[in-house]
Design a protein around this motif. Structure first.
Motif, PDB file in Angstrom:
ATOM      1  N   GLU A 140       0.840  -1.203   0.000  1.00 52.68           N
ATOM      2  CA  GLU A 140       0.000   0.000   0.000  1.00 52.68           C
ATOM      3  C   GLU A 140       0.875   1.253   0.000  1.00 52.68           C
ATOM      4  O   GLU A 140       0.611   2.215  -0.713  1.00 52.68           O
ATOM      5  CB  GLU A 140      -0.921   0.001   1.221  1.00 52.68           C
ATOM      6  CG  GLU A 140      -1.867   1.174   1.266  1.00 52.68           C
ATOM      7  CD  GLU A 140      -2.799   1.109   2.462  1.00 52.68           C
ATOM      8  OE1 GLU A 140      -3.261   2.179   2.872  1.00 52.68           O
ATOM      9  OE2 GLU A 140      -3.067   0.008   2.978  1.00 52.68           O
ATOM     10  N   HIS A 141       1.942   1.217   0.797  1.00 53.57           N
ATOM     11  CA  HIS A 141       2.889   2.330   0.842  1.00 53.57           C
ATOM     12  C   HIS A 141       3.546   2.523  -0.534  1.00 53.57           C
ATOM     13  O   HIS A 141       3.654   3.658  -1.039  1.00 53.57           O
ATOM     14  CB  HIS A 141       3.935   2.061   1.918  1.00 53.57           C
ATOM     15  CG  HIS A 141       5.014   3.083   2.013  1.00 53.57           C
ATOM     16  ND1 HIS A 141       4.779   4.402   2.325  1.00 53.57           N
ATOM     17  CD2 HIS A 141       6.353   2.972   1.845  1.00 53.57           C
ATOM     18  CE1 HIS A 141       5.922   5.058   2.334  1.00 53.57           C
ATOM     19  NE2 HIS A 141       6.882   4.218   2.052  1.00 53.57           N
ATOM     20  N   LEU A 142       3.975   1.425  -1.147  1.00 51.49           N
ATOM     21  CA  LEU A 142       4.564   1.500  -2.490  1.00 51.49           C
ATOM     22  C   LEU A 142       3.565   2.052  -3.501  1.00 51.49           C
ATOM     23  O   LEU A 142       3.917   2.880  -4.352  1.00 51.49           O
ATOM     24  CB  LEU A 142       5.052   0.119  -2.941  1.00 51.49           C
ATOM     25  CG  LEU A 142       6.370  -0.349  -2.329  1.00 51.49           C
ATOM     26  CD1 LEU A 142       6.575  -1.833  -2.580  1.00 51.49           C
ATOM     27  CD2 LEU A 142       7.532   0.460  -2.865  1.00 51.49           C
ATOM     28  N   ASP A 143       2.321   1.600  -3.420  1.00 50.55           N
ATOM     29  CA  ASP A 143       1.283   2.109  -4.325  1.00 50.55           C
ATOM     30  C   ASP A 143       1.127   3.617  -4.184  1.00 50.55           C
ATOM     31  O   ASP A 143       1.012   4.336  -5.178  1.00 50.55           O
ATOM     32  CB  ASP A 143      -0.059   1.424  -4.065  1.00 50.55           C
ATOM     33  CG  ASP A 143      -0.113  -0.003  -4.573  1.00 50.55           C
ATOM     34  OD1 ASP A 143       0.772  -0.401  -5.354  1.00 50.55           O
ATOM     35  OD2 ASP A 143      -1.044  -0.725  -4.165  1.00 50.55           O
ATOM     36  N   ASP A 144       1.110   4.124  -2.936  1.00 50.15           N
ATOM     37  CA  ASP A 144       0.999   5.571  -2.706  1.00 50.15           C
ATOM     38  C   ASP A 144       2.150   6.311  -3.378  1.00 50.15           C
ATOM     39  O   ASP A 144       1.962   7.311  -4.069  1.00 50.15           O
ATOM     40  CB  ASP A 144       0.997   5.898  -1.216  1.00 50.15           C
ATOM     41  CG  ASP A 144      -0.291   5.515  -0.522  1.00 50.15           C
ATOM     42  OD1 ASP A 144      -1.334   5.370  -1.203  1.00 50.15           O
ATOM     43  OD2 ASP A 144      -0.265   5.374   0.725  1.00 50.15           O
ATOM     44  N   LEU A 145       3.380   5.825  -3.151  1.00 54.61           N
ATOM     45  CA  LEU A 145       4.555   6.482  -3.732  1.00 54.61           C
ATOM     46  C   LEU A 145       4.492   6.465  -5.253  1.00 54.61           C
ATOM     47  O   LEU A 145       4.763   7.484  -5.911  1.00 54.61           O
ATOM     48  CB  LEU A 145       5.837   5.799  -3.243  1.00 54.61           C
ATOM     49  CG  LEU A 145       6.141   5.873  -1.747  1.00 54.61           C
ATOM     50  CD1 LEU A 145       7.336   4.995  -1.411  1.00 54.61           C
ATOM     51  CD2 LEU A 145       6.397   7.306  -1.323  1.00 54.61           C
ATOM     52  N   LEU A 146       4.163   5.309  -5.810  1.00 54.92           N
ATOM     53  CA  LEU A 146       4.123   5.187  -7.275  1.00 54.92           C
ATOM     54  C   LEU A 146       3.035   6.046  -7.890  1.00 54.92           C
ATOM     55  O   LEU A 146       3.248   6.700  -8.921  1.00 54.92           O
ATOM     56  CB  LEU A 146       3.948   3.720  -7.675  1.00 54.92           C
ATOM     57  CG  LEU A 146       5.169   2.833  -7.390  1.00 54.92           C
ATOM     58  CD1 LEU A 146       4.814   1.357  -7.555  1.00 54.92           C
ATOM     59  CD2 LEU A 146       6.345   3.217  -8.273  1.00 54.92           C
ATOM     60  N   ARG A 147       1.851   6.080  -7.263  1.00 58.99           N
ATOM     61  CA  ARG A 147       0.779   6.946  -7.782  1.00 58.99           C
ATOM     62  C   ARG A 147       1.211   8.411  -7.734  1.00 58.99           C
ATOM     63  O   ARG A 147       0.944   9.172  -8.653  1.00 58.99           O
ATOM     64  CB  ARG A 147      -0.502   6.746  -6.981  1.00 58.99           C
ATOM     65  CG  ARG A 147      -1.347   5.573  -7.467  1.00 58.99           C
ATOM     66  CD  ARG A 147      -2.746   5.589  -6.830  1.00 58.99           C
ATOM     67  NE  ARG A 147      -2.695   5.456  -5.382  1.00 58.99           N
ATOM     68  CZ  ARG A 147      -2.727   4.294  -4.727  1.00 58.99           C
ATOM     69  NH1 ARG A 147      -2.818   3.165  -5.401  1.00 58.99           N
ATOM     70  NH2 ARG A 147      -2.686   4.261  -3.411  1.00 58.99           N
ATOM     71  N   ASP A 148       1.892   8.795  -6.655  1.00 59.69           N
ATOM     72  CA  ASP A 148       2.343  10.189  -6.514  1.00 59.69           C
ATOM     73  C   ASP A 148       3.314  10.603  -7.620  1.00 59.69           C
ATOM     74  O   ASP A 148       3.358  11.759  -7.995  1.00 59.69           O
ATOM     75  CB  ASP A 148       3.020  10.407  -5.159  1.00 59.69           C
ATOM     76  CG  ASP A 148       2.058  10.430  -3.984  1.00 59.69           C
ATOM     77  OD1 ASP A 148       0.838  10.361  -4.198  1.00 59.69           O
ATOM     78  OD2 ASP A 148       2.563  10.516  -2.840  1.00 59.69           O
ATOM     79  N   ILE A 149       4.118   9.654  -8.102  1.00 58.16           N
ATOM     80  CA  ILE A 149       5.080  10.005  -9.149  1.00 58.16           C
ATOM     81  C   ILE A 149       4.524   9.759 -10.550  1.00 58.16           C
ATOM     82  O   ILE A 149       5.219   9.980 -11.535  1.00 58.16           O
ATOM     83  CB  ILE A 149       6.448   9.306  -8.961  1.00 58.16           C
ATOM     84  CG1 ILE A 149       6.342   7.795  -9.078  1.00 58.16           C
ATOM     85  CG2 ILE A 149       7.069   9.712  -7.653  1.00 58.16           C
ATOM     86  CD1 ILE A 149       7.699   7.083  -9.001  1.00 58.16           C
ATOM     87  N   GLY A 150       3.265   9.314 -10.617  1.00 57.87           N
ATOM     88  CA  GLY A 150       2.604   9.215 -11.905  1.00 57.87           C
ATOM     89  C   GLY A 150       2.581   7.843 -12.541  1.00 57.87           C
ATOM     90  O   GLY A 150       2.229   7.714 -13.712  1.00 57.87           O
TER      91      GLY A 150
END
Length: 152
Positions: A140-150
């Motif tokens: 979930e943390h990785l998903d947040d980071l990846l979504r934030d960078i596009g």
């Protein structure tokens, strides 16, 4: 020993030698401490209630705008989350996060407070890792980071 002179792009070694640098990476090891920061910075970064780090996305604190961290979380995927976080931090510093991820300082503080409250009530076992253990929520943390960078 390394002393970073705040506001200058130099590092002063304990020998007295000065090194010009754009970035200074300090690998502090596993012990969660930041002795190289001034006490005023530590007070903004470390929650006095239980020593947890006050970091948005485990990387930045809105009260310390010129500072970012990689690897302040702990999971079974620490190498992976640290790599993705390094990419996130670069885009954050360059203002290249996707628009929905560009949070105001107050919004970041609100998310930090909510996340700390969640970790204290739902993840008390994480305190064995200074409260910064994201397992089993590292994806979930990785998903947040990846979504934030596009990354879709």
């Amino acid at each position: 020993e390394l002393k970073v002179d705040a506001g200058k792009k130099t590092a002063v070694l304990s020998s007295g030698a000065t090194i010009n640098c754009d970035v200074c990476l300090l690998a502090t090891g596993w012990t969660p401490s930041l002795p190289f920061l001034a006490q005023t910075e530590q007070d903004k970064l470390v929650d006095q209630a239980d020593g947890q780090y006050r970091l948005y996305r485990f990387a930045v604190n809105p009260d310390l705008p010129d500072m970012g961290f990689v690897g302040r979380n702990s999971s079974f995927c620490t190498l992976l989350t640290s790599e993705v976080m390094a990419h996130w931090l670069l885009r954050y510093a360059d203002g290249q996060l996707v628009p929905r991820a560009n949070k105001t300082a107050q919004e970041q503080t609100n998310e930090i407070n909510a996340h700390l409250a969640w970790r204290r009530t739902e993840r008390p076992a994480a305190m064995n890792y200074s409260g910064n253990c994201t397992a089993p929520f590292h994806f979930e943390h990785l998903d947040d980071l990846l979504r934030d960078i596009g990354v879709p």
